[in-house]
Design a protein around this motif. Structure first.
Motif, short mmCIF file in Angstrom:
data_model
loop_
_atom_site.label_atom_id
_atom_site.label_comp_id
_atom_site.label_asym_id
_atom_site.label_seq_id
_atom_site.Cartn_x
_atom_site.Cartn_y
_atom_site.Cartn_z
N HIS A 191 -5.58 2.65 -3.65
CA HIS A 191 -5.02 1.41 -3.10
C HIS A 191 -3.51 1.51 -2.89
O HIS A 191 -2.94 0.73 -2.12
CB HIS A 191 -5.35 0.22 -4.01
CG HIS A 191 -4.41 0.02 -5.17
ND1 HIS A 191 -4.65 0.54 -6.42
CD2 HIS A 191 -3.22 -0.64 -5.26
CE1 HIS A 191 -3.65 0.20 -7.23
NE2 HIS A 191 -2.78 -0.51 -6.57
N GLY A 192 -2.85 2.48 -3.53
CA GLY A 192 -1.40 2.58 -3.46
C GLY A 192 -0.85 2.72 -2.06
O GLY A 192 0.13 2.07 -1.68
N CYS A 193 -1.47 3.58 -1.25
CA CYS A 193 -0.94 3.86 0.09
C CYS A 193 -1.25 2.74 1.08
O CYS A 193 -0.75 2.76 2.21
CB CYS A 193 -1.46 5.20 0.60
SG CYS A 193 -3.25 5.27 0.81
N TYR A 194 -2.06 1.77 0.68
CA TYR A 194 -2.35 0.62 1.55
C TYR A 194 -1.59 -0.63 1.07
O TYR A 194 -0.71 -1.14 1.76
CB TYR A 194 -3.85 0.35 1.59
CG TYR A 194 -4.60 1.35 2.43
CD1 TYR A 194 -4.75 1.17 3.80
CD2 TYR A 194 -5.16 2.50 1.85
CE1 TYR A 194 -5.43 2.09 4.58
CE2 TYR A 194 -5.84 3.43 2.63
CZ TYR A 194 -5.97 3.22 3.99
OH TYR A 194 -6.64 4.14 4.77
N LEU A 195 -1.91 -1.08 -0.13
CA LEU A 195 -1.31 -2.31 -0.64
C LEU A 195 0.21 -2.18 -0.80
O LEU A 195 0.95 -3.13 -0.54
CB LEU A 195 -1.95 -2.69 -1.98
CG LEU A 195 -1.45 -3.97 -2.64
CD1 LEU A 195 -1.65 -5.18 -1.74
CD2 LEU A 195 -2.14 -4.19 -3.98
N HIS A 196 0.67 -1.00 -1.23
CA HIS A 196 2.09 -0.82 -1.53
C HIS A 196 2.79 0.04 -0.47
O HIS A 196 3.77 0.72 -0.76
CB HIS A 196 2.26 -0.18 -2.91
CG HIS A 196 1.52 -0.89 -4.00
ND1 HIS A 196 1.66 -2.24 -4.22
CD2 HIS A 196 0.64 -0.43 -4.93
CE1 HIS A 196 0.89 -2.59 -5.25
NE2 HIS A 196 0.26 -1.52 -5.70
N SER A 197 2.29 0.02 0.75
CA SER A 197 2.78 0.94 1.78
C SER A 197 4.23 0.70 2.20
O SER A 197 4.85 1.58 2.80
CB SER A 197 1.89 0.86 3.03
OG SER A 197 1.92 -0.46 3.57
N GLU A 198 4.78 -0.46 1.88
CA GLU A 198 6.15 -0.74 2.27
C GLU A 198 7.11 -0.74 1.08
O GLU A 198 8.25 -1.19 1.19
CB GLU A 198 6.22 -2.10 2.98
CG GLU A 198 5.42 -2.13 4.28
CD GLU A 198 5.47 -3.49 4.96
OE1 GLU A 198 6.10 -4.40 4.39
OE2 GLU A 198 4.90 -3.62 6.05
N SER A 199 6.64 -0.23 -0.07
CA SER A 199 7.49 -0.27 -1.26
C SER A 199 8.46 0.91 -1.27
O SER A 199 8.30 1.89 -0.54
CB SER A 199 6.63 -0.24 -2.53
OG SER A 199 6.13 1.06 -2.75
N PHE A 200 9.44 0.84 -2.16
CA PHE A 200 10.48 1.86 -2.28
C PHE A 200 9.91 3.21 -2.67
O PHE A 200 10.29 4.25 -2.15
CB PHE A 200 11.49 1.38 -3.33
CG PHE A 200 12.53 2.41 -3.70
CD1 PHE A 200 13.45 2.86 -2.77
CD2 PHE A 200 12.59 2.92 -4.98
CE1 PHE A 200 14.43 3.78 -3.11
CE2 PHE A 200 13.55 3.85 -5.33
CZ PHE A 200 14.47 4.29 -4.40
N THR A 201 8.94 3.22 -3.57
CA THR A 201 8.42 4.48 -4.12
C THR A 201 7.06 4.89 -3.58
O THR A 201 6.67 6.05 -3.71
CB THR A 201 8.31 4.39 -5.65
OG1 THR A 201 7.57 3.21 -5.99
CG2 THR A 201 9.68 4.29 -6.28
N LEU A 202 6.30 3.95 -2.99
CA LEU A 202 4.91 4.24 -2.63
C LEU A 202 4.67 4.16 -1.13
O LEU A 202 3.57 3.86 -0.69
CB LEU A 202 3.97 3.27 -3.37
CG LEU A 202 4.06 3.32 -4.90
CD1 LEU A 202 3.13 2.27 -5.50
CD2 LEU A 202 3.69 4.70 -5.42
N ALA A 203 5.68 4.47 -0.36
CA ALA A 203 5.57 4.32 1.09
C ALA A 203 5.10 5.59 1.80
O ALA A 203 5.09 5.63 3.03
CB ALA A 203 6.92 3.89 1.66
N TYR A 204 4.72 6.60 1.04
CA TYR A 204 4.43 7.90 1.66
C TYR A 204 2.99 8.33 1.36
O TYR A 204 2.33 7.79 0.49
CB TYR A 204 5.40 8.95 1.15
CG TYR A 204 6.84 8.51 1.25
CD1 TYR A 204 7.50 8.53 2.47
CD2 TYR A 204 7.51 8.03 0.13
CE1 TYR A 204 8.82 8.10 2.57
CE2 TYR A 204 8.82 7.59 0.22
CZ TYR A 204 9.48 7.63 1.44
OH TYR A 204 10.76 7.19 1.54
#
Length: 347
Positions: free
Chosen positions: A175-188
């Motif tokens: 879920h990290g690359c979808y829900l948190h796709s615009e975050s500082f650390t999880l955007a990649y």
């Protein structure tokens, strides 16, 4: 008892939370010297306070006189006094004084259940006993919290969802690359992959097959006789300062069937000047970013219906979710069977 009745009891136990566990219930700073703190764990109302030696005591949040919340009261000479009529109870749940009536028959009676407390790493843990394990086992600290090589911060938040969904979320790296796709650390990272599950000596490790070091790519659960926790790594870009990746150690408290409290230690393995630099940078710049990520999780989980699992359609990415659910169900089954056996023996 029919098999259906027993299955219902097991499901109910999983839903309300396993007994025989140490649970984090509060931050240490929340339990002050003169004011008690009321908390709810697995539907039980508890009260915490510090005695004359600074040790935390925990008993039922219930005055034995008329049932008023002891958490509304005050601490008197290391004991807790009820604000309603002044009844004083100690950390063993024994009534020590009834000031309104000297030599009252209530004095000296053990009226309330007391709970063992463990304080460590800025958190207060309470043991909730079970029929199988009435005495608290040793609390097993995650290695990061037992070592001076790691430093970090504890953050907590109450989520309006069953604790099971918070655990599912931690066992779901995809879920990290979808829900948190615009975050500082999880955007990649890639949005397609497979999951791999490996058993460990005390739990399991769930990881993405085709990606390492880009996002929330793996998590690991450790399960011990009296407590459970998970940990994972978040890759950090150079702008996040010294120390490499950030490790998160997570635990979840079931408050009731529709609320839980998450406890996340955000840690880095740094020493000396780099340690001080990172702690300053975290407070000044990074903390807000991490709260934003947690808020994304909270909003998503709170938006799901309480019975979502009854209609869900799982697929390969959910092997970690399935494993944590199996572990909870097995533990609940063992507890329910022990309680039924104890009840039959008493008849």
């Amino acid at each position: 008892m029919t098999a259906i009745d027993k299955k219902s009891l097991i499901e109910q136990r999983v839903n309300t939370g396993l007994l025989g566990q140490w649970y984090p219930v509060a931050k240490s700073v929340e339990v002050k010297g003169t004011r008690p703190l009321g908390v709810t764990a697995l539907g039980q109302k508890l009260v915490l306070w510090r005695d004359g030696a600074g040790q935390i005591q925990c008993i039922e949040d219930f005055c034995p006189h008329r049932g008023a919340p002891l958490s509304y009261g005050e601490v008197h000479e290391g004991n807790i006094g009820c604000r309603y009529h002044g009844v004083v109870v100690n950390g063993e749940g024994v009534v020590v004084r009834v000031p309104a009536m000297p030599e009252c028959a209530l004095e000296g009676r053990k009226a309330l259940a007391s709970f063992e407390v463990f304080e460590s790493n800025d958190a207060v843990f309470v043991y909730i006993p079970s029929a199988e394990q009435p005495e608290a086992p040793e609390f097993v600290l995650p290695q990061e919290l037992a070592s001076d090589e790691w430093t970090g911060f504890l953050c907590t938040a109450v989520w309006g969802t069953n604790y099971r969904y918070a655990l599912d979320n931690l066992a779901d790296p995809m879920h990290g690359c979808y829900l948190h796709s615009e975050s500082f650390t999880l955007a990649y990272g890639s949005k397609q992959d497979l999951m791999k599950l490996d058993k460990t000596e005390s739990g399991f490790h769930i990881s993405r097959v085709g990606q390492v070091g880009e996002n929330f790519d793996w998590s690991e659960f450790e399960v011990h006789p009296g407590n459970m926790f998970c940990f994972l790594d978040i890759p950090y870009p150079p702008a996040a300062g010294p120390g490499g990746f950030m490790r998160i150690v997570g635990m979840v408290l079931p408050i009731d069937e529709t609320h839980c409290k998450v406890f996340f230690w955000r840690l880095r393995k740094v020493s000396g000047l780099a340690r001080d630099s990172w702690r300053l940078l975290y407070r000044a710049r990074l903390e807000e970013n991490h709260w934003n990520v947690l808020e994304q999780d909270r909003v998503m989980l709170e938006g799901m219906p309480d019975d979502a699992r009854k209609r869900e359609m799982l697929y390969q990415h959910d092997i970690g979710v399935s494993r944590i659910r199996q572990m909870l169900t097995r533990a609940a089954k063992s507890q329910v069977e022990a309680e039924l056996a104890q009840s039959q023996a008493a008849e």
